[in-house]
Design an enzyme around this catalytic site. Structure first.
Site, PDB file in Angstrom:
ATOM      1  N   ARG A  90      44.038  38.019  45.987  1.00  0.00           N
ATOM      2  CA  ARG A  90      43.491  39.220  45.330  1.00  0.00           C
ATOM      3  C   ARG A  90      44.129  40.500  45.852  1.00  0.00           C
ATOM      4  O   ARG A  90      43.442  41.514  46.006  1.00  0.00           O
ATOM      5  CB  ARG A  90      41.976  39.313  45.516  1.00  0.00           C
ATOM      6  N   ARG A 106      40.503  45.700  42.938  1.00  0.00           N
ATOM      7  CA  ARG A 106      39.743  46.955  42.890  1.00  0.00           C
ATOM      8  C   ARG A 106      39.698  47.735  44.197  1.00  0.00           C
ATOM      9  O   ARG A 106      39.248  48.873  44.212  1.00  0.00           O
ATOM     10  CB  ARG A 106      38.323  46.676  42.382  1.00  0.00           C
ATOM     11  N   ARG A 124      42.978  50.184  35.369  1.00  0.00           N
ATOM     12  CA  ARG A 124      42.120  49.273  34.613  1.00  0.00           C
ATOM     13  C   ARG A 124      40.969  49.989  33.904  1.00  0.00           C
ATOM     14  O   ARG A 124      40.335  49.403  33.030  1.00  0.00           O
ATOM     15  CB  ARG A 124      41.527  48.214  35.561  1.00  0.00           C
ATOM     16  N   ASP A 129      44.154  35.464  35.516  1.00  0.00           N
ATOM     17  CA  ASP A 129      42.899  34.899  36.018  1.00  0.00           C
ATOM     18  C   ASP A 129      42.888  33.405  35.743  1.00  0.00           C
ATOM     19  O   ASP A 129      43.529  32.939  34.799  1.00  0.00           O
ATOM     20  CB  ASP A 129      41.683  35.557  35.357  1.00  0.00           C
ATOM     21  N   TYR A 133      33.086  26.180  35.945  1.00  0.00           N
ATOM     22  CA  TYR A 133      32.868  27.423  35.184  1.00  0.00           C
ATOM     23  C   TYR A 133      32.497  27.122  33.734  1.00  0.00           C
ATOM     24  O   TYR A 133      31.646  27.781  33.143  1.00  0.00           O
ATOM     25  CB  TYR A 133      34.130  28.295  35.187  1.00  0.00           C
TER      26      TYR A 133
HETATM   27  C1  LIG Z   1      44.680  34.873  41.613  1.00  0.00           C
HETATM   28  C2  LIG Z   1      43.713  35.723  40.807  1.00  0.00           C
HETATM   29  C3  LIG Z   1      42.460  35.276  40.335  1.00  0.00           C
HETATM   30  N1  LIG Z   1      41.862  36.326  39.665  1.00  0.00           N
HETATM   31  C4  LIG Z   1      42.674  37.422  39.724  1.00  0.00           C
HETATM   32  C5  LIG Z   1      43.861  37.062  40.388  1.00  0.00           C
HETATM   33  C6  LIG Z   1      45.032  38.020  40.460  1.00  0.00           C
HETATM   34  C7  LIG Z   1      46.066  37.952  41.421  1.00  0.00           C
HETATM   35  C8  LIG Z   1      45.743  38.429  42.817  1.00  0.00           C
HETATM   36  O1  LIG Z   1      45.247  37.600  43.603  1.00  0.00           O
HETATM   37  O2  LIG Z   1      46.079  39.562  43.151  1.00  0.00           O
HETATM   38  C9  LIG Z   1      42.407  38.737  39.125  1.00  0.00           C
HETATM   39  C10 LIG Z   1      40.999  39.160  38.982  1.00  0.00           C
HETATM   40  N2  LIG Z   1      39.984  38.441  38.395  1.00  0.00           N
HETATM   41  C11 LIG Z   1      38.835  39.187  38.421  1.00  0.00           C
HETATM   42  C12 LIG Z   1      39.107  40.420  39.014  1.00  0.00           C
HETATM   43  C13 LIG Z   1      38.100  41.570  39.212  1.00  0.00           C
HETATM   44  C14 LIG Z   1      37.720  42.208  37.911  1.00  0.00           C
HETATM   45  C15 LIG Z   1      38.432  43.484  37.516  1.00  0.00           C
HETATM   46  O3  LIG Z   1      39.356  43.953  38.135  1.00  0.00           O
HETATM   47  O4  LIG Z   1      38.004  44.054  36.515  1.00  0.00           O
HETATM   48  C16 LIG Z   1      40.457  40.413  39.380  1.00  0.00           C
HETATM   49  C17 LIG Z   1      41.243  41.512  40.046  1.00  0.00           C
HETATM   50  C18 LIG Z   1      37.556  38.767  37.839  1.00  0.00           C
HETATM   51  C19 LIG Z   1      37.015  37.478  38.327  1.00  0.00           C
HETATM   52  N3  LIG Z   1      37.570  36.240  38.073  1.00  0.00           N
HETATM   53  C20 LIG Z   1      36.862  35.277  38.715  1.00  0.00           C
HETATM   54  C21 LIG Z   1      35.808  35.887  39.440  1.00  0.00           C
HETATM   55  C22 LIG Z   1      34.793  35.173  40.335  1.00  0.00           C
HETATM   56  C23 LIG Z   1      33.466  35.065  39.676  1.00  0.00           C
HETATM   57  C24 LIG Z   1      32.466  34.174  40.373  1.00  0.00           C
HETATM   58  O5  LIG Z   1      32.694  32.966  40.477  1.00  0.00           O
HETATM   59  O6  LIG Z   1      31.447  34.693  40.792  1.00  0.00           O
HETATM   60  C25 LIG Z   1      35.889  37.265  39.190  1.00  0.00           C
HETATM   61  C26 LIG Z   1      34.974  38.353  39.677  1.00  0.00           C
HETATM   62  C27 LIG Z   1      37.229  33.847  38.683  1.00  0.00           C
HETATM   63  C28 LIG Z   1      38.396  33.578  39.525  1.00  0.00           C
HETATM   64  N4  LIG Z   1      39.666  34.109  39.347  1.00  0.00           N
HETATM   65  C29 LIG Z   1      40.502  33.647  40.305  1.00  0.00           C
HETATM   66  C30 LIG Z   1      39.780  32.729  41.102  1.00  0.00           C
HETATM   67  C31 LIG Z   1      40.380  31.903  42.197  1.00  0.00           C
HETATM   68  C32 LIG Z   1      40.425  32.642  43.477  1.00  0.00           C
HETATM   69  C33 LIG Z   1      39.088  32.813  44.126  1.00  0.00           C
HETATM   70  O7  LIG Z   1      38.525  31.792  44.562  1.00  0.00           O
HETATM   71  O8  LIG Z   1      38.633  33.952  44.204  1.00  0.00           O
HETATM   72  C34 LIG Z   1      38.460  32.696  40.636  1.00  0.00           C
HETATM   73  C35 LIG Z   1      37.314  31.872  41.180  1.00  0.00           C
HETATM   74  C36 LIG Z   1      41.956  33.907  40.493  1.00  0.00           C
END
Ligand SMILES: Cc1c2[nH]c(c1CCC(=O)O)Cc1[nH]c(c(CCC(=O)O)c1C)Cc1[nH]c(c(CCC(=O)O)c1C)Cc1[nH]c(c(CCC(=O)O)c1C)C2
Length: 369
Positions: free
Chosen positions: A38, A42, A51, A87, A165
């Site tokens: 990540r 944010r 964003r 994502d 999911y």
């Molecule tokens: C690798 C990656 C992911 N998401 C994002 C990236 C971008 C690249 C990076 O790492 O910089 C952007 C990425 N994805 C998201 C965000 C935040 C939202 C935004 O910026 O508006 C970002 C930067 C949104 C997101 N997407 C997801 C969640 C988790 C929700 C939950 O289970 O409670 C969330 C909050 C699902 C998700 N998405 C991802 C995972 C695997 C990694 C982990 O275990 O955290 C998972 C579980 C993978």
């Protein structure tokens, strides 16, 4: 450019820092490479600004936006790798499921899978080039725009994590709806996991063809399984993915790329994970580095594993924690990272201190050999 005006996956700029790739293969390095899960996120004001007001998955579908968000953290920090902004939930979308990002709630499926009959709602054949071509275009564009600064990592969610999911319909603490399937509908569970695996293999292969130089598979929900369920419902598919991606790369005459498996809270499966055809095993912070080295028997490189919350400490304290971590892992076959992703309230300066500390302490260790 092709006839649609897309930039082509060839004539990429020469890679100037291959430290991450060398560490993944267990080769000699001048410093321990570092990146953060990540790292585009944010916690960066420029990310929030870029964003603002845009739909999350709209952003994911724009190669230009993904490229910009991938590059943002590299303008600030000396990371040794970039990870494509996207994502894991784009794969369920490719299978025909609706997924929305709800502010303050996270990803949400308005119509999750409830019973095995719901599997009929999924697309039976997924053409990844048409469903996920936007990710491939984002990778190609970003690989060009990186100008060879560092390698670009592609990724996918692992089958069990995506299945959970698709059934839970969003984040969950117990994962009990998805786990109900494992105990109540094992055959349907395997059918779903198999279909996800097939799509993920095509998806990862497409990412390499588009320019990804390494791949990470996120099994983020390993922790809600126990060792027995993991062996039955997660491990075989993780193995299958690595083996098939590697076989297909070979068949296509393409070079192998290092693959990383990150099973969050799956320390019970470390031995198995180190023998699953992945070059690198990613670790969360719940495992001691020396124990992890012992249990993986030098068969793989390791990645991780500082508690992300250690970034709330002072710079001096971060440096001490990093020193201990790098000394414990050793400088060979090691990629420094956090044990999970960065949180939105983290201070970018602390991330900078983390990166600096990895480089400084590892250089010192390597110069004293
Ligand atoms: C690798 C990656 C992911 N998401 C994002 C990236 C971008 C690249 C990076 O790492 O910089 C952007 C990425 N994805 C998201 C965000 C935040 C939202 C935004 O910026 O508006 C970002 C930067 C949104 C997101 N997407 C997801 C969640 C988790 C929700 C939950 O289970 O409670 C969330 C909050 C699902 C998700 N998405 C991802 C995972 C695997 C990694 C982990 O275990 O955290 C998972 C579980 C993978």
């Amino acid at each position: 450019m092709d006839e649609d005006g897309h930039i082509l996956p060839k004539d990429f700029p020469e890679l100037r820092n291959d430290t991450f790739l060398r560490a993944a293969r267990g080769e000699e390095v001048e410093h321990v490479p570092v990146w953060c899960m990540r790292q585009a996120g944010r916690y960066l004001p420029e990310f929030r600004e870029f964003r603002a007001g845009k739909d999350f998955f709209e952003t994911c579908r724009s190669p230009e936006d993904c490229c910009e968000l991938t590059l943002q953290p590299l303008r600030r920090f000396g990371f040794d790798a970039a990870i494509i902004f996207s994502d894991i939930l784009v794969v369920p979308q490719a299978l025909g499921m609706d997924v929305q990002m709800v502010a303050g709630k996270g990803p949400t499926f308005p119509e999750p899978l409830k019973e095995p009959d719901d599997l009929q709602r999924l697309r039976s054949k997924v053409d990844v080039a048409s469903e996920l071509g936007y990710v491939f275009r984002a990778i190609t564009l970003t690989r060009h725009k990186l100008e060879g600064k560092v390698p670009l990592i592609g990724f996918s969610g692992a089958p069990w994590t995506l299945m959970s999911y698709m059934i839970e319909g969003g984040g969950s603490t117990t994962h009990s709806k998805a786990k109900r399937w494992l105990y109540r509908h094992p055959e349907a569970s395997h059918a779903l996991l198999k279909r996800l695996t097939d799509v993920i293999v095509d998806y990862l292969l497409g990412q390499v063809k588009a320019g990804a130089q390494a791949l990470q598979v996120f099994e983020s929900h390993a922790g809600c399984l126990g060792p027995v369920e993991f062996k039955v419902f997660a491990l075989p598919y993780l193995r299958d993915i690595a083996r098939r991606v590697k076989d297909r790369l070979k068949e296509s005459g393409l070079d192998n790329v290092p693959m990383i498996v990150f099973a969050k809270d799956g320390h019970y499966a470390l031995e198995d994970l180190s023998q699953s055809h992945y070059e690198v095993v990613g670790l969360d912070w719940t495992i001691d580095p020396c124990v992890a080295r012992q249990r993986t028997g030098g068969k793989v490189s390791l990645q991780g594993n500082m508690d992300p919350c250690a970034l709330y400490a002072t710079k001096e304290c971060i440096s001490e924690i990093v020193k201990t971590m790098v000394e414990a892992f050793g400088t060979r076959g090691y990629i420094a990272n956090l044990g999970h992703g960065l949180y939105p309230d983290m201070d970018p300066e602390s991330v900078g201190a983390f990166v600096e500390a990895v480089h400084t302490h590892s250089r010192r260790l390597l110069n004293h050999k």
